[in-house]
Write a protein that holds these residues in place. Structure first.
Motif, PDB file in Angstrom:
ATOM      1  N   ILE A 177       0.831  -1.207   0.000  1.00 41.94           N
ATOM      2  CA  ILE A 177       0.000   0.000   0.000  1.00 41.94           C
ATOM      3  C   ILE A 177       0.863   1.253   0.000  1.00 41.94           C
ATOM      4  N   ILE A 178       1.881   1.269   0.866  1.00 43.32           N
ATOM      5  CA  ILE A 178       2.756   2.445   0.938  1.00 43.32           C
ATOM      6  C   ILE A 178       3.455   2.676  -0.398  1.00 43.32           C
ATOM      7  N   GLY A 179       3.965   1.597  -0.978  1.00 47.49           N
ATOM      8  CA  GLY A 179       4.667   1.738  -2.246  1.00 47.49           C
ATOM      9  C   GLY A 179       3.773   2.269  -3.359  1.00 47.49           C
ATOM     10  N   PHE A 180       2.518   1.808  -3.411  1.00 43.05           N
ATOM     11  CA  PHE A 180       1.603   2.292  -4.449  1.00 43.05           C
ATOM     12  C   PHE A 180       1.345   3.785  -4.299  1.00 43.05           C
ATOM     13  N   LEU A 181       1.103   4.230  -3.076  1.00 44.04           N
ATOM     14  CA  LEU A 181       0.833   5.654  -2.859  1.00 44.04           C
ATOM     15  C   LEU A 181       2.060   6.511  -3.106  1.00 44.04           C
ATOM     16  N   LEU A 182       3.234   6.038  -2.680  1.00 42.92           N
ATOM     17  CA  LEU A 182       4.447   6.815  -2.917  1.00 42.92           C
ATOM     18  C   LEU A 182       4.834   6.813  -4.393  1.00 42.92           C
ATOM     19  N   GLY A 183       4.438   5.767  -5.108  1.00 44.69           N
ATOM     20  CA  GLY A 183       4.745   5.718  -6.528  1.00 44.69           C
ATOM     21  C   GLY A 183       4.009   6.777  -7.329  1.00 44.69           C
ATOM     22  N   ARG A 184       2.857   7.218  -6.828  1.00 46.99           N
ATOM     23  CA  ARG A 184       2.095   8.243  -7.541  1.00 46.99           C
ATOM     24  C   ARG A 184       2.116   9.596  -6.822  1.00 46.99           C
ATOM     25  N   ALA A 185       2.948   9.710  -5.785  1.00 45.27           N
ATOM     26  CA  ALA A 185       3.035  10.970  -5.046  1.00 45.27           C
ATOM     27  C   ALA A 185       3.890  11.966  -5.807  1.00 45.27           C
ATOM     28  N   LEU A 186       3.466  13.229  -5.806  1.00 45.94           N
ATOM     29  CA  LEU A 186       4.143  14.298  -6.547  1.00 45.94           C
ATOM     30  C   LEU A 186       4.466  15.465  -5.627  1.00 45.94           C
TER      31      LEU A 186
END
Length: 829
Positions: A51-60
Motif C-alpha cells: 500500500i505504501i509503495g503504491f501511494l508513494l509511486g504516484r506521489a508528486l
C-alpha cells in the motif's frame, strides 16, 4: 467465495452451539483471531509495504517531481530485502497512474540502484551509510538522462529541478531508513524518539500526497485522511505532538499542491486545540478540529468553500469515532509522556521486579532446604542406631584381637553369644564412664566366664580412648551441622523478607501528592515535584525536588514542619542532595521520625592507666529502626585482648546489619571465634538492642556482668547466665526482654567496673546504691561518676580494664515546631 461462506457457516454453528453467556467469549476469540491474521498479513506478508509503495509511486511534489519512489525502494531493499520485490511492483503500479515518464524514471532508477549497490558492497562494509549518496547521484543522473536525451528538454530549469529532486531524494532516504522499521517490525517495549516520530509522520504524509486527486462526493480524500491523522496523534499524545503532526503533514501536502497551503494552518491549529481538549476524550479532540475548521476555513477560503471543508472534517471525525481503542493505546505505548507509555514502563519494571523477587525467593528456598539437610533433628532417630552399630564395631574389633585364637571361641560365641556380648558391652560402657575398676562383681563374673579375661579387659580399656575420640568428633560434627543449619535458616529468612519487600508495589497517591504540592505552593514554597512512596503510619516516605536554598535550611525548618501538620506525625529530612537535577533543583527525602531517641555517654580506662584497653564498645544504628549498644571484654589485658573484643563487635555489627535475628547473629559470632583458633582466647559480650518505636529492649548477655536500669528512684538489675563467647562451639543464649520508658537510664559495664570495688561482698547492692545516689540524669556525667567512684574505692589504682556505657531513653521531640498548613484538609485519606 466458497471459503468465506464456509468460515461464516462454521462461525454461526459455533455461536449456536454455545450457551448465550459464552457467546461474548467466542466473539472475543474470533476478534482476537482476526486481529492476529490482519497483523500477520500486513506486517509479515508485506501487504502494508504494498500500500505504501503504491501511494508513494504516484506521489508528486509541485505537481511534477517524484522524489519518493527511489528512496522508498532503497530503504526497503537495505532493511527488508525479502520484501523488495513487493515494493518494486507497488511503486511501478503507482507510477503507471501518473505518466510513462514517471514509470520510466522509477524503473531506471531502481535498476541502476541494484547495479550500483552490488558494486559498492564489494568495497564498503557499511553500505547502508552510502545509500543516501547513491540515491542522490542516481536520481540526478536518471532525471537528466530522461529530460535531455529522451524528452529533449535541455534547459537550465530542468537541470535545476533535477538537482532539487535529487536533494529531496537524499533527505527522504535518511527519513525512510528510520521510519520503515517502525511499520514493519513489532516494537513492544521500545519508545519512539522524537526523530523517529517525525520520520514516521513524514512517511505517512508522503503517502497522503499519493491520494491527491481522489475525491468522494466532491470531498478531497487527502484532506480527510490528514485531519484523521491529526486527530489520532492529538488524542494520543496531546497538543505538542498533535500540532507538530499538523505542521509536518500540512507542509508536505502544500508542497505537493500549492492549493493546500491553508491546510497547514488548519491542521496545526486543529492539532493544538485537539491536544488541549484531549481530557474530553474523543469528543473534545473532535470539537477542537471543528473549531479550527470553522476559523481557518472562513479566514482562508470564504463562505463558498466552508461547507466542503466542514464535511471533510466531519468525515474525519466519523472515522476517528470508529477507531478502536486498542489501536490508539498501541500507538500511545510507544510515545513518551503518555499514560499508556508510563503504564507500559511500569509493567516492564513490575515484571523485572517480580522476576527478581522470584529468584530471591528461590534462593531463600534453596537455603532453607540446605538448612533442613544440615539439621540434626533429622538424624535424632538414627543416633541410637548409630551408637549401637558403633558399639558392635568396637566389640567386633576387640573380639578379632583376643578371641580369634582362643580355643573356647566356639563355646563363647556360638553357644553363649548373648551372655558374652552383654558382658563385653557392660565392660566397655563402664570403661568409657571410668568406673570399671570399681565394679569388682562384674570383673569377677567376667573372669569366671572368659579364660582371657584380663587380656580382653586391657584391650577394651586401651581402645576405649579411640571410641571416645570418635564419639567426640561425631558430636562436634553434629553441633557444626546444627550451627550451619541455623545460619542457613537465618539467611533464608532474610532473603524471604527481602523478596517480600521487593514485591511491595508503590501505591498510587496522586491525590495526596497534588494536595501536598498545592499546600506548599500556597505557603509560598516553590516545589518541582512530589512523589509519595508510602503513607504508612511510622513509615512515611516522600521525595521532593525544590530549588537550591543556599544553605538556609528550608527543608528542615519549613517543609518538614508543614508535612508534620499535614500527615499528623513528626516528619524529618532523611537525606538531601543539593543540585541533584539538571535544572539545579535539590532532591530531598522526608520520612517518619522514630518515637524515641537514645543519648549515650561512655567512660573507659585501661589497666594501670595504659593506652590500650582489652574492652571494646560500640553503638550501632541498625537499618530496621533499632539501636544496639554492645560491650565486649577480651580475655586478659592489652592489645591482644583488645583485638579479640574488637573483632567480636566487628563481626556482630556486620551480621546484625544484614537483618539476621540477634540470637543467630550471636551464635554465628560464637562459632567463628571458637573455630578460628585453638588458643584460649575468649570474649564476653553485653548487647542491648532498643526498638526506637516502642522502647522494648532485648538483652543478650554472654559471660558479661549485669546491667542496670534507673527509673526515677528505682534501680532494676538485668542479668542472664551464659558462658563467654568462644568457650564452646554449641551454645544456647538466653535473651531477656524489658520494656523501657522515656527518661530511663540504661547502665552497662564491664567486669572491671562491676567487680572493681575491693572488700565488697555483694557487688549488686553496692552498684545499685551508688546508682540510686546519683543526682544527675546526663548519660556522660553518670558514666564519669560511676567510673570515678570505682577508681576512688581502689585508692586511685586501676586493677583491670574498665568500661561504662550509659544510654538515656528520650521521647523524640522535633527540633522545629509544626507549621499549620492552611488551605489544606488535614491528612488526605
Amino acid at each position: 467465495m466458497e471459503r468465506v461462506e464456509r468460515v461464516e457457516r462454521r462461525f454461526m454453528n459455533q455461536i449456536s452451539e454455545v450457551p448465550i453467556h459464552e457467546t461474548q467469549a467466542v466473539l472475543s476469540r474470533w476478534v482476537r483471531h482476526v486481529k492476529l491474521r490482519v497483523g500477520h498479513l500486513f506486517i509479515h506478508k508485506g501487504f502494508l509495504l504494498l500500500i505504501i509503495g503504491f501511494l508513494l509511486g504516484r506521489a508528486l511534489i509541485l505537481s511534477k517531481l517524484t522524489p519518493f519512489a527511489l528512496p522508498f525502494f532503497a530503504a526497503v531493499y537495505m532493511l527488508r530485502r525479502d520484501k523488495a520485490a513487493l515494493a518494486f511492483i507497488a511503486l511501478l503500479a503507482g507510477s503507471l497512474t501518473l505518466s510513462f515518464e514517471a514509470t520510466l524514471f522509477v524503473f531506471v532508477g531502481i535498476f541502476g540502484f541494484l547495479v550500483v549497490n552490488a558494486f559498492i558492497r564489494k568495497f564498503f562494509s557499511e553500505s547502508l551509510k552510502m545509500v543516501p549518496f547513491v540515491v542522490f547521484c542516481l536520481s540526478f543522473s536518471t532525471k537528466l538522462a530522461i529530460f535531455y536525451y529522451l524528452l529533449g528538454n535541455r534547459t537550465l530549469y530542468e537541470a535545476m529541478m533535477a538537482f532539487v529532486e535529487a536533494g529531496l531524494a537524499f533527505v527522504l532516504t535518511l527519513i525512510f531508513i528510520q521510519s520503515i522499521p517502525l511499520l514493519t517490525i513489532r516494537k513492544y517495549k521500545q519508545a519512539l524518539r522524537a526523530e523517529e516520530i517525525i520520520s514516521l509522520i513524514i512517511l505517512i504524509a508522503s503517502m497522503l500526497t499519493g491520494m491527491i486527486g481522489w475525491t468522494f462526493y466532491g470531498l478531497s480524500l487527502e484532506h480527510v485522511m490528514s485531519r484523521y491523522l491529526v486527530l489520532i496523534f492529538a488524542f494520543v499524545a496531546g497538543a505538542t505532538i498533535g500540532s507538530t503532526v499538523g505542521v509536518v503533514t500540512g507542509l508536505i501536502l502544500s508542497l505537493a499542491n500549492v492549493g493546500n497551503l491553508y491546510e497547514m494552518s488548519l491542521l496545526a491549529f486543529a492539532g493544538l486545540l485537539g491536544g488541549l481538549l484531549k481530557e474530553g476524550k474523543k469528543a473534545g479532540v473532535s470539537f477542537g478540529l471543528l473549531i479550527a475548521t470553522l476559523l481557518i476555513g472562513l479566514y482562508g477560503s470564504g463562505k463558498a468553500e466552508i461547507i466542503p471543508t466542514v464535511m471533510e472534517s466531519f468525515l474525519a471525525i466519523i472515522l476517528f469515532a470508529f477507531t478502536s481503542r486498542s489501536l490508539t493505546e498501541k500507538i500511545a505505548k510507544h510515545i513518551p509522556g503518555t499514560a499508556e507509555y508510563a503504564n507500559e514502563q511500569q509493567q516492564y519494571v513490575r515484571k523485572i521486579r517480580d522476576v527478581t523477587a522470584q529468584r530471591v525467593s528461590q534462593f531463600s528456598h534453596v537455603f532453607q532446604a540446605l538448612a533442613n539437610s544440615f539439621s540434626t533433628e533429622s538424624l535424632t532417630s538414627s543416633d541410637e542406631d548409630y551408637s549401637e552399630r558403633e558399639i558392635d564395631y568396637f566389640l567386633s574389633d576387640i573380639t578379632e584381637k583376643t578371641c580369634q585364637t582362643c580355643f573356647k571361641k566356639e563355646q563363647c560365641w556360638s553357644y553363649n553369644f548373648d551372655t558374652t556380648y552383654e558382658y563385653m558391652k557392660q565392660i566397655m560402657l563402664e570403661a568409657d564412664a571410668g568406673i570399671l575398676e570399681h565394679n569388682h562383681k562384674l570383673l569377677r563374673e567376667w573372669d569366671n566366664h572368659c579364660v582371657k579375661a584380663s587380656k580382653v579387659v586391657d584391650m577394651i580399656e586401651k581402645d576405649v580412648t579411640l571410641y571416645q575420640a570418635n564419639r567426640k568428633l561425631r558430636k562436634q560434627m553434629n553441633e557444626s551441622r546444627k550451627l550451619v543449619a541455623e545460619q542457613l535458616l537465618g539467611v533464608s529468612q532474610v532473603m524471604e523478607d527481602f523478596a517480600k519487600e521487593i514485591q511491595r508495589e508503590r501505591e498510587n497517591h496522586y491525590l495526596q501528592e497534588e494536595q501536598i504540592f498545592h499546600a506548599l505552593q500556597e505557603f509560598g514554597i516553590e516545589i518541582g515535584h512530589v512523589d509519595i512512596y508510602s503513607l504508612e503510619k511510622g513509615n512515611i516516605d516522600i521525595e521532593m525536588s525544590i530549588p537550591y536554598c543556599e544553605g538556609r535550611g528550608e527543608c528542615e525548618k519549613l517543609i518538614a514542619p508543614m508535612l508534620s501538620d499535614i500527615l499528623g506525625e513528626t516528619i524529618v529530612v532523611k537525606r538531601e542532595e543539593c543540585a541533584a537535577y539538571p535544572n539545579g533543583y535539590c532532591r530531598v527525602a522526608f520520612g517518619s521520625t522514630k518515637a524515641f531517641v537514645v543519648e549515650t555517654g561512655v567512660a573507659f580506662a585501661a589497666k594501670g592507666g595504659g593506652l590500650v584497653s582489652g574492652d571494646s564498645y560500640s553503638m550501632i544504628e541498625l537499618g530496621t529502626g533499632k539501636y544496639a549498644i554492645a560491650i565486649s571484654d577480651g580475655m586478659g589485658n592489652g592489645e591482644r585482648a583488645h583485638n579479640e573484643s574488637n573483632e567480636t563487635l566487628r563481626l556482630l555489627q556486620e551480621i546484625l546489619q544484614t537483618g539476621i535475628d540477634e540470637s543467630i547473629a550471636i551464635k554465628s559470632v560464637n562459632s567463628i571465634l571458637s573455630l578460628r583458633t585453638t588458643e584460649d582466647m575468649f570474649s564476653t559480650l553485653d548487647l542491648a538492642i532498643i526498638d526506637l518505636q516502642n522502647a522494648v529492649t532485648k538483652f543478650l548477655k554472654v559471660g558479661s556482668t549485669p546491667s542496670f536500669v534507673k527509673r526515677g528512684d528505682k534501680v532494676m538489675k538485668i542479668e542472664a547466665s551464659n558462658l563467654p563467647i568462644g568457650i564452646i562451639k554449641e551454645a544456647d543464649f538466653e535473651i531477656v526482654s524489658e520494656q523501657l520508658k522515656a527518661g530511663d537510664l540504661l547502665i552497662m559495664m564491664s567486669d572491671g567496673v562491676f567487680e572493681g570495688p575491693p572488700h565488697v561482698e555483694n557487688y549488686d547492692l553496692w552498684m545499685k546504691r551508688k546508682i540510686k545516689e546519683l543526682k544527675t540524669n546526663d548519660p556522660q556525667e553518670v558514666a564519669d561518676l560511676i567510673m570515678e567512684e570505682v577508681i576512688r574505692s581502689r585508692s586511685g589504682r586501676i586493677e583491670d580494664d574498665m568500661t561504662v556505657v550509659v544510654a538515656k531513653i528520650k521521647h523524640n521531640t522535633p527540633k522545629w515546631a509544626t507549621i499549620p498548613a492552611y488551605m489544606y484538609t488535614k491528612k488526605a485519606q
